[in-house]
Design an enzyme around this catalytic site. Structure first.
Site, PDB file in Angstrom:
ATOM      1  N   GLU A 289       0.825  -1.209   0.000  1.00 40.22           N
ATOM      2  CA  GLU A 289       0.000   0.000   0.000  1.00 40.22           C
ATOM      3  C   GLU A 289       0.857   1.257   0.000  1.00 40.22           C
ATOM      4  OE1 GLU A 289      -3.614   0.216   0.006  1.00 40.22           O
ATOM      5  OE2 GLU A 289      -2.855   2.157  -0.658  1.00 40.22           O
ATOM      6  N   ASP A 293       1.029   4.301  -2.844  1.00 32.41           N
ATOM      7  CA  ASP A 293       0.598   5.665  -2.518  1.00 32.41           C
ATOM      8  C   ASP A 293       1.745   6.664  -2.686  1.00 32.41           C
ATOM      9  OD1 ASP A 293      -1.705   4.395  -1.710  1.00 32.41           O
ATOM     10  OD2 ASP A 293      -1.342   4.638   0.438  1.00 32.41           O
ATOM     11  N   SER A 525      -7.095   2.383  -4.133  1.00 27.75           N
ATOM     12  CA  SER A 525      -5.888   2.780  -3.416  1.00 27.75           C
ATOM     13  C   SER A 525      -4.999   3.656  -4.260  1.00 27.75           C
ATOM     14  CB  SER A 525      -5.061   1.539  -3.089  1.00 27.75           C
ATOM     15  OG  SER A 525      -5.322   1.112  -1.811  1.00 27.75           O
TER      16      SER A 525
END
Ligand SMILES: *[C@@H]1O[C@H](CO)[C@@H](O)[C@H](O)[C@H]1NC(C)=O
Ligand SMILES: *[C@@H]1O[C@H](CO)[C@@H](O)[C@H](O)[C@H]1NC(C)=O
Ligand SMILES: *[C@@H]1O[C@H](CO)[C@@H](O)[C@H](O)[C@H]1NC(C)=O
Length: 610
Positions: A289, A293, A525
């Site tokens: 993740e 990001d 995401s």
């Protein structure tokens, strides 16, 4: 006997016969009745003043038509405006001392003036709240909590002054979620990441420079798709942040590998750490993740703009990670959080960035006595922070109309995408958040063509059960309901709830470096940090023009002056709960929102505002 009477009699008997044992909240097992002599710290969270005016206050600074557009409030004005009234404090205090016979010395008011707390025995708490206290064990980590899942009662003249009593029906944080049927490891988190798309390793990254954006989404693809031609000019004053919870961490060498290929000037650069509750990005953890990001945001914003990383620590104590983040940003929220087993220590001492991107699903948006008071309090807090000029951007979820594969069956969340009611997810379904759905470039299409809702995962979207539809999206949502919404039974989704996502951006197949290799990955995401980067770039331009950051953007995005700022995505849907979910459609829809952004038009529309 007339048939109706027979039915009534039958139901009455049946009702008595099946009086089930009290059901513990999902994820918890009823352990035993609490010891009457055990001590408990009861917290009465008082009703905030003026909360009913929060929407009006926000519109006053966020509606493009408002004469006060952009005039964000200072944190101290927010604090004073919403501080519980002296009447609330006095009324509850008087009830506790006079009617309940609790010695005045035992009752303490929090520094923020919004919580009364007192140490009582379980027996005293039971008599005060007309309830029974039990111990519950966490099915995940075995930890034990005290509470009263069946609810509690306050006298009417008291209940109007009390927002919540802790600990009662809410047991702290959201439950651990499972992804694709797998349980997230115990130590990892009670929040889910929204990177639900499948992942494929990339063998030859150099060759990817030549391939098309339908098969590999690079920074250049995103720039082309969203007309994102950006070089920061306000990097010394502009701020933008991304949140990572729990064990989601990044490794500098993965960023470097990405930058060597796509942004050589940024090799060696890392995000600026804002550690919340000791969150440490160098600790052991999982990198998917955070890599996604951070690489997207740093890469899109370029070397002239620093990215802040809110690394929020999370242990297994059931303390809601949302509360940790909110408390770190706002001191007055600190005492609200149910921190009896582990104190929150970061209280309003962390910097607030102009934009904050969140690629996680936190609580499910359920109309449930154990959840509603908590999520309503959290959402109000996002709104209060937005009033000071922060834009919150969140992913809309990767599981269509389900909550990470869970649907509501007989009033409870059930795994495996069963047939049941749709479940929205926080923070995306909170009206003060800008929720971003996921799209992909259609096979064989170019970046000039309008994207489609992604089919590599299902873009999250739907309707809240806790938050009413805000005025600013009324016309857009009503148009969808009147003309395009499937004819589902009224119990399947809440037509009067806040509808999301608000916008969309690419979610697959994004090229990211993680674990020392390049992969195709994504999910909403990816969509959230992409859109958040564009808003940070809008702020850069506004700051250069002597204006303030945009803050709460939703009322503007839905307004007529922004009509040209989005490409309307009309193809796709978001299945779940054994339905086809919602279809995308002309205008706003609950799959891709208003559509994908055109940065130059978005920026110019915001630059035209005061
Ligand atoms: C998790 O909680 C249990 C029970 O409260 C505790 O014994 C254990 O040390 C905790 N583990 C971690 C990693 O914090
Ligand atoms: C980014 O952060 C670094 C380290 O804190 C600082 O030296 C630099 O000036 C910042 N860059 C900008 C553009 O503000
Ligand atoms: C639907 O949303 C409204 C507005 O937030 C809420 O009052 C109502 O309880 C919700 N209905 C259900 C069934 O959750």
């Amino acid at each position: 006997m007339p048939p109706t009477l027979l039915l009534v009699a039958f139901l009455a008997v049946l009702g008595g016969a099946i009086a089930a044992p009290p059901r513990a909240p999902a994820g918890w097992s009823l352990h035993r009745r609490a010891d009457p002599d055990a001590l408990l710290t009861l917290k009465f969270s008082l009703v905030q003043s003026n909360l009913d005016k929060l929407d009006a206050f926000l519109l006053d600074v966020a509606d493009p038509q408002s004469p006060h557009y952009g005039q964000h409030w200072s944190p101290s004005r927010v604090k004073e405006t919403f501080r519980p009234s002296a009447e609330s404090v006095d009324t509850v205090q008087a009830w506790l001392t006079h009617d309940a016979g609790i010695h005045a010395d035992k009752i303490k008011l929090s520094a923020g003036g919004d919580i009364l707390h007192l140490d009582v025995t379980i027996a005293e708490a039971e008599s005060l709240l007309e309830t029974e206290y039990y111990l519950y064990s966490d099915n995940e980590d075995g930890s034990v909590r005290v509470g009263c899942h069946e609810g509690y009662t306050l006298p009417e003249h008291i209940s109007k002054h009390v927002e919540l009593v802790w600990p009662t029906v809410h047991f702290g944080g959201p439950r651990a979620l499972s992804r694709r049927g797998e349980s997230i490891s115990k130590s990892s988190s009670r929040v889910g990441r929204d990177s639900g798309a499948s992942k494929t390793p990339i063998e030859n990254i150099v060759a990817l420079a030549e391939v098309d954006c339908d098969t590999s989404v690079t920074l250049d693809c995103l720039r082309a798709l969203y007309n994102f031609d950006f070089t920061p000019v306000s990097g010394d004053v502009n701020t933008v942040g991304v949140v990572e919870f729990g064990k989601n961490v990044y490794r500098p060498w993965n960023l470097d590998m990405f930058f060597e290929t796509y942004s050589p000037d940024q090799v060696g650069v890392i995000p600026t750490l804002i550690s919340v509750e000791g969150g440490d990005p160098t600790a052991a953890g999982v990198v998917d993740e955070a890599s996604l990001d951070i690489e997207l945001m740093m890469g899109l914003l370029g070397p002239g703009q620093n990215l802040s990383l809110y690394q929020v620590a999370q242990t297994n104590t059931s303390l809601d990670p949302t509360d940790r983040l909110l408390a770190a940003l706002d001191e007055s929220y600190c005492s609200v959080a149910p921190a009896e087993s582990e104190g929150i220590t970061d209280c309003g001492n962390k910097p607030r960035t102009n934009v904050i991107s969140i690629s996680y699903h936190l609580n499910p948006d359920l109309n449930d006595p154990a959840i509603s008071p908590v999520v309503q309090r959290q959402c109000a807090e996002f709104g209060k922070l937005a009033l000071t000029g922060i834009t919150f951007v969140a992913s809309s979820g990767d599981y269509g109309v389900s909550y990470a594969g869970q649907c509501l069956v007989d009033g409870a969340l059930a795994f495996g995408n069963p047939s049941g009611s749709f479940v929205a997810q926080l923070p995306a379904s909170c009206s003060y958040i800008t929720a971003v759905g996921g799209t992909s470039v259609a096979a064989g299409a170019s970046t000039d063509q309008v994207e489609e809702s992604t089919t590599d995962f299902w873009s999250g979207g739907g309707f809240s059960n806790n938050f009413a539809r805000p005025a600013w999206q009324d016309a857009a949502v009503q148009n969808y309901l009147d003309n395009f919404a499937p004819n589902y039974d009224a119990s399947v989704f809440n037509r009067s709830g806040r509808a999301y996502p608000d916008v969309a951006a690419n979610g697959y197949p994004i090229v990211v470096s993680e674990k020392g290799r390049f992969v195709h990955t994504g999910g909403t995401s990816a969509s959230a940090p992409i859109f958040a980067s564009l808003i940070a770039a809008v702020n850069d331009a506004r700051l250069a023009a002597g204006k303030g950051p945009v803050g709460f953007i939703n009322p503007a995005l839905y307004s007529t002056s922004f009509a040209g700022a989005f490409k309307d995505v009309t193809v796709g849907n978001n299945p779940g709960c054994q339905t086809d979910g919602f279809p995308a459609a002309p205008g706003w829809d609950p799959v891709s929102g208003l559509g994908t952004p055109n940065f130059v038009k978005l920026r110019d529309a915001f630059l035209a505002l005061p």
